[in-house]
Design a protein around this motif. Structure first.
Motif, short mmCIF file in Angstrom:
data_model
loop_
_atom_site.label_atom_id
_atom_site.label_comp_id
_atom_site.label_asym_id
_atom_site.label_seq_id
_atom_site.Cartn_x
_atom_site.Cartn_y
_atom_site.Cartn_z
N ARG A 33 0.80 -1.23 0.03
CA ARG A 33 0.11 -0.02 -0.06
C ARG A 33 0.65 1.30 0.15
O ARG A 33 0.53 2.37 -0.67
CB ARG A 33 -0.99 -0.11 1.05
N ARG A 34 1.93 1.18 0.53
CA ARG A 34 2.86 2.38 0.81
C ARG A 34 3.93 2.32 -0.32
O ARG A 34 4.18 1.57 -1.19
CB ARG A 34 3.43 2.51 2.28
N GLU A 122 1.94 1.48 -3.67
CA GLU A 122 0.96 2.24 -3.67
C GLU A 122 -0.48 1.58 -4.38
O GLU A 122 -0.92 2.11 -5.28
CB GLU A 122 1.20 3.47 -4.59
N GLU A 124 -3.78 0.43 -3.52
CA GLU A 124 -5.03 0.97 -2.68
C GLU A 124 -6.31 -0.16 -3.25
O GLU A 124 -6.43 -0.74 -4.02
CB GLU A 124 -5.21 2.37 -3.15
N ASP A 125 -6.90 0.01 -2.02
CA ASP A 125 -8.35 -0.46 -2.15
C ASP A 125 -8.15 -2.04 -2.39
O ASP A 125 -8.93 -2.63 -3.15
CB ASP A 125 -9.17 0.10 -3.32
N TYR A 140 -7.19 -4.40 -6.87
CA TYR A 140 -6.71 -3.21 -6.23
C TYR A 140 -6.70 -1.91 -7.24
O TYR A 140 -6.94 -2.34 -8.41
CB TYR A 140 -5.06 -3.47 -5.77
N THR A 141 -6.45 -0.94 -6.64
CA THR A 141 -6.41 0.08 -7.69
C THR A 141 -5.03 0.99 -7.55
O THR A 141 -4.52 0.84 -6.39
CB THR A 141 -7.55 1.22 -7.18
N ARG A 142 -4.71 1.51 -8.40
CA ARG A 142 -3.34 2.34 -8.54
C ARG A 142 -3.54 3.32 -9.72
O ARG A 142 -3.94 3.22 -10.85
CB ARG A 142 -2.35 1.53 -8.98
#
Length: 391
Positions: A33-34, A122, A124-125, A140-142
């Motif tokens: 995520r980071r 990175e 997300e979701d 996931y989204t990016r």
């Protein structure tokens, strides 16, 4: 996108699992995520069990650790009656390695790049789908776009606050927790260590720990109430309190300096069962948390990775699913033993708010017994250096 194993979380456990699997010819995709910079900025543990050391070597990520890590034969414990040494090498024939988790993570990133492994930052979701079926997948989204990864298995290495553990239904999941009524105020300073090995101090004013990362970087902790805030503690106040809790001969020779990081961490013991549901396997902090007193957090994550890697390797290379079927049972057996040891170290070394005079005498007697008993020291050493990876 399709892969064999989707790994949620790009910390040390996720990267180590990916590294081992890729070296064995098993494909992975790691979702984090980071940013990489954020992951490498986190200040974490610095004591490696010897089993973790050997696992990093097996993964091809141990060269810098072997050059720069500091091998310790034991540690010191300090009480109101003085300081004594527990010699791990003498008692059980094993040692530990002082090497920061940040450095472990950096080495694993470099090893992953050398293999050409896929690590996506990175992300997300992140959501896990059809975990209890035959065709799990991850979305996931990016950058505002949604992606999907189809896979055979999912490894949840995304920590206590990640999405993996909550994916297991509450009707199946059982959680056990002990929250301790204090925290650790820790600082990182560019100063030489005050001793050649770690010092765990039991003092009427509260617990203290003198640790290190390398010959010019030290990590110190003191026990503080959970109501304290970092802003309440200037560097001068911290050094004065630390010196008051450490043995006089240590405090007098201590080199102090400005902190380059300062934080307060709460302490808890937490275990979630089972560590497998369908095609999802939990690793590390997503399944368990231990107080740092026993230096077990990163090492427990490494042992989870060992069991899961061996299970996946046997499945893909020989069609043997027995290691995967037994993963939760075998991993949890070691988790609970390490949780017990971390609880024992915590309750033996800290002063509790509701501690009676009787409790205090029992605690002091426990440490006095440890100081004079080779058998008790062997038991502590066996747990501190790490129990074997039983198959």
């Amino acid at each position: 996108m399709r892969t064999q194993v989707a790994i949620i979380g790009g910390g040390p456990s996720g990267l180590l699992l990916s590294q081992l699997l890729n070296k064995a010819g098993i494909g992975t995709v790691v979702l984090e995520r980071r940013t990489r910079e954020y992951v490498l900025s986190r200040i974490r543990a610095g004591v490696l069990e010897w089993g973790t050391v050997e696992l990093l070597r097996t993964a091809g990520a141990g060269d810098r650790m072997d050059r720069e890590g500091i091998v310790h034969d034991g540690c010191y414990l300090s009480t109101a009656k003085g300081m004594f040494h527990v010699d791990f090498k003498k008692r059980v024939g094993k040692q530990v390695m002082i090497y920061g988790q940040t450095e472990v993570t950096r080495d694993l990133y470099d090893a992953q790049e050398a293999l050409g492994a896929t690590v996506i930052h990175e992300a997300e979701d992140v959501a896990l789908h059809d975990v209890d079926g035959d065709a799990p997948y991850v979305t996931y989204t990016r950058d505002g776009q949604e992606y999907r990864i189809d896979c055979d298995y999912i490894a949840g290495c995304d920590g206590f606050h990640g999405v993996s553990r909550p994916t297991i239904p509450e009707s199946i999941r059982t959680e056990y927790e002990r929250v301790y009524p204090f925290g650790w105020l820790g600082i990182l300073a560019e100063t030489p260590p005050c001793a050649d090995e770690l010092i765990y101090a039991n003092h009427p004013r509260g617990f203290a720990l003198a640790s290190m990362r390398n010959p010019n970087l030290t990590r110190y902790y003191i026990q503080v109430p959970l109501t304290d805030k970092v802003e309440d503690w200037s560097d001068d106040a911290f050094w004065a309190e630390l010196k008051a809790r450490l043995p006089k001969e240590v405090a007098e020779g201590m080199v102090t300096g400005p902190s380059i990081e300062k934080s307060i961490a709460p302490l808890r013991s937490f275990v979630s069962e089972p560590m497998r549901w369908g095609r999802l396997f939990l690793c590390g902090d997503s399944a368990h948390i231990v107080p740092p007193t026993g230096a077990k957090g990163l090492n427990l994550a490494a042992s989870d990775v060992h069991y899961l890697f061996e299970g996946l390797k046997a499945f893909y290379q020989a069609g043997d699913a027995s290691g995967l079927d037994r993963y939760s049972e075998v991993a949890l057996a070691r988790v609970w033993k390490a949780t017990r040891f971390s609880w024992w170290m915590t309750t033996s070394m800290h002063r509790f708010p509701d501690q009676s005079e009787f409790d205090q005498h029992i605690q002091e007697s426990e440490l006095e017994y440890l100081a004079g008993s080779a058998v008790a020291q062997a038991a502590m050493a066996e747990n501190y250096v790490g129990l074997p990876f039983d198959e």
